[in-house]
Design a protein around this motif. Structure first.
Motif, short mmCIF file in Angstrom:
data_model
loop_
_atom_site.label_atom_id
_atom_site.label_comp_id
_atom_site.label_asym_id
_atom_site.label_seq_id
_atom_site.Cartn_x
_atom_site.Cartn_y
_atom_site.Cartn_z
N GLN A 163 0.82 -1.21 0.00
CA GLN A 163 0.00 0.00 0.00
C GLN A 163 0.86 1.27 0.00
OE1 GLN A 163 -3.13 0.27 -0.69
NE2 GLN A 163 -3.41 -1.94 -0.72
N ALA A 164 1.99 1.24 0.68
CA ALA A 164 2.89 2.41 0.68
C ALA A 164 3.39 2.70 -0.73
CB ALA A 164 4.05 2.17 1.63
N ILE A 165 3.76 1.66 -1.45
CA ILE A 165 4.21 1.83 -2.83
C ILE A 165 3.03 2.26 -3.71
CG2 ILE A 165 5.16 0.65 -4.86
CD1 ILE A 165 6.65 -1.18 -2.78
N ASN A 166 1.89 1.63 -3.50
CA ASN A 166 0.71 1.92 -4.31
C ASN A 166 0.29 3.38 -4.18
OD1 ASN A 166 -2.59 1.72 -4.61
ND2 ASN A 166 -1.46 0.34 -6.00
N ARG A 167 0.41 3.96 -2.99
CA ARG A 167 0.07 5.38 -2.81
C ARG A 167 0.97 6.28 -3.67
NH1 ARG A 167 -0.97 3.60 2.35
NH2 ARG A 167 1.14 3.94 3.11
N VAL A 168 2.26 5.98 -3.67
CA VAL A 168 3.19 6.75 -4.49
C VAL A 168 2.85 6.59 -5.97
CG1 VAL A 168 5.63 7.00 -5.16
CG2 VAL A 168 5.03 6.63 -2.76
N VAL A 169 2.54 5.37 -6.38
CA VAL A 169 2.20 5.08 -7.77
C VAL A 169 0.93 5.83 -8.18
CG1 VAL A 169 1.40 3.24 -9.33
CG2 VAL A 169 3.45 2.90 -7.91
N THR A 196 2.21 -0.94 -9.64
CA THR A 196 2.79 -1.22 -8.32
C THR A 196 3.49 -2.57 -8.34
OG1 THR A 196 1.11 0.11 -7.21
CG2 THR A 196 2.27 -1.50 -5.85
N ARG A 197 2.86 -3.56 -8.94
CA ARG A 197 3.48 -4.90 -9.01
C ARG A 197 4.72 -4.90 -9.89
NH1 ARG A 197 0.81 -7.99 -5.88
NH2 ARG A 197 -1.42 -7.84 -5.63
N ILE A 198 4.72 -4.09 -10.95
CA ILE A 198 5.91 -3.97 -11.79
C ILE A 198 7.07 -3.43 -10.94
CG2 ILE A 198 6.94 -2.65 -13.70
CD1 ILE A 198 4.15 -2.97 -15.12
N TYR A 199 6.80 -2.36 -10.19
CA TYR A 199 7.83 -1.79 -9.33
C TYR A 199 8.28 -2.82 -8.29
CZ TYR A 199 10.26 0.93 -5.85
OH TYR A 199 11.21 1.37 -4.97
N ARG A 256 3.33 6.03 -16.09
CA ARG A 256 2.49 5.51 -17.18
C ARG A 256 1.04 5.44 -16.75
NH1 ARG A 256 5.46 2.89 -21.20
NH2 ARG A 256 7.66 2.65 -20.65
N ASP A 257 0.16 5.67 -17.68
CA ASP A 257 -1.28 5.60 -17.41
C ASP A 257 -1.71 4.13 -17.51
OD1 ASP A 257 -3.88 6.20 -16.91
OD2 ASP A 257 -4.31 6.98 -18.92
N MET A 258 -1.45 3.42 -16.45
CA MET A 258 -1.77 1.99 -16.36
C MET A 258 -2.55 1.79 -15.07
SD MET A 258 1.91 0.27 -17.40
CE MET A 258 1.32 -1.41 -17.22
N PRO A 259 -3.20 0.65 -14.92
CA PRO A 259 -3.85 0.38 -13.63
C PRO A 259 -2.81 0.44 -12.51
CG PRO A 259 -4.59 -1.20 -15.27
CD PRO A 259 -3.46 -0.41 -15.90
N GLU A 312 -0.35 8.51 -6.93
CA GLU A 312 -0.03 9.94 -6.99
C GLU A 312 0.71 10.26 -8.30
OE1 GLU A 312 3.47 12.32 -4.83
OE2 GLU A 312 1.91 11.64 -3.42
N GLY A 313 1.65 9.41 -8.67
CA GLY A 313 2.42 9.61 -9.89
C GLY A 313 1.58 9.50 -11.15
N ILE A 314 0.64 8.59 -11.16
CA ILE A 314 -0.26 8.46 -12.31
C ILE A 314 -1.13 9.71 -12.42
CG2 ILE A 314 -2.23 7.18 -13.25
CD1 ILE A 314 -0.94 4.62 -11.99
N ALA A 315 -1.66 10.15 -11.29
CA ALA A 315 -2.53 11.34 -11.28
C ALA A 315 -1.79 12.57 -11.78
CB ALA A 315 -3.07 11.57 -9.87
N LYS A 316 -0.49 12.68 -11.48
CA LYS A 316 0.30 13.82 -11.92
C LYS A 316 0.83 13.67 -13.35
CE LYS A 316 2.18 15.14 -7.41
NZ LYS A 316 3.44 15.22 -6.63
N GLY A 317 0.60 12.49 -13.95
CA GLY A 317 1.13 12.25 -15.29
C GLY A 317 2.61 11.90 -15.29
N GLU A 318 3.17 11.63 -14.12
CA GLU A 318 4.59 11.31 -14.02
C GLU A 318 4.87 9.82 -14.25
OE1 GLU A 318 5.72 14.82 -10.82
OE2 GLU A 318 5.73 12.74 -10.14
#
Length: 192
Positions: free
Chosen positions: A125-131, A149-152, A141-144, A133-139
């Protein structure tokens, strides 16, 4: 204060012996002797050997969580946050090999007997929150978010075990930068 001191002595002795001998190879008697206390004293703080093992694992895991989060929020963008977290993960492994080994052993040893999913879920969940946030900012990839998170998680996990086998590689700045580039190439969005 003496109570806390004995508890910590027992925890440290158990961690050392578990890392050396495995959970089954270290007896309560061995742990008590290493801690400089009587066997009965161990049972004043820990109901069973499994309770002691669980508490040693939780202690190691909490160290891991604190180390993984150090400096992450201060990073300027999501990729830098993920790279810093990866650096922290590898740093924890290399600076605390005993604790890292105990975490790995616990997951294998108790995987089918005791639920440790709360701890794994917390890290995920800690990683997922960062992910997210990054998707929302466009930083990123626009992926689920769950997939990204699982890729990371997969990249970080692979590197973790790779550097466990070859810790000296982490000292090479070129290798560290290549690891950061791997995260950028795998996860960065178009605006990064």
């Amino acid at each position: 204060m003496e109570e806390a001191g004995k508890y910590q002595q027992i925890l440290d002795a158990a961690a050392e012996l578990f890392a050396e001998r495995g959970f089954e190879g270290a007896s309560i008697q061995d742990i008590a002797q290493k801690a400089g206390v009587g066997k009965g004293t161990v049972y004043l703080y820990f109901k069973t050997k499994d309770d002691l093992i669980r508490q040693v694992y939780e202690y190691c895991y909490e160290m891991d969580i604190r180390a993984c989060m150090e400096g992450v929020d201060e990073q300027k963008n999501t990729i830098d946050k993920l790279c810093r977290r990866m650096d922290n993960i590898i740093g924890y492994l290399l600076n605390h090999p005993r604790e890292a080994k105990i975490e790995q052993m616990y997951k294998v040893f108790f995987g089918g007997r005791v639920s440790h999913s709360y701890y794994q879920e917390e890290m995920y969940q800690a990683i997922n929150r960062v992910v997210r946030e990054g998707i929302a900012k466009g930083e990123l990839r626009d992926m689920p978010p769950s997939l990204l998170t699982r890729i990371y998680y997969g990249i970080a996990d692979g590197l973790y075990f790779g550097f466990q086998e070859e810790p000296d590689l982490w000292e090479e700045s070129r290798v560290k930068e290549q690891c950061h580039q791997l995260i950028r190439d795998s996860m960065a969005g178009q605006h990064t």
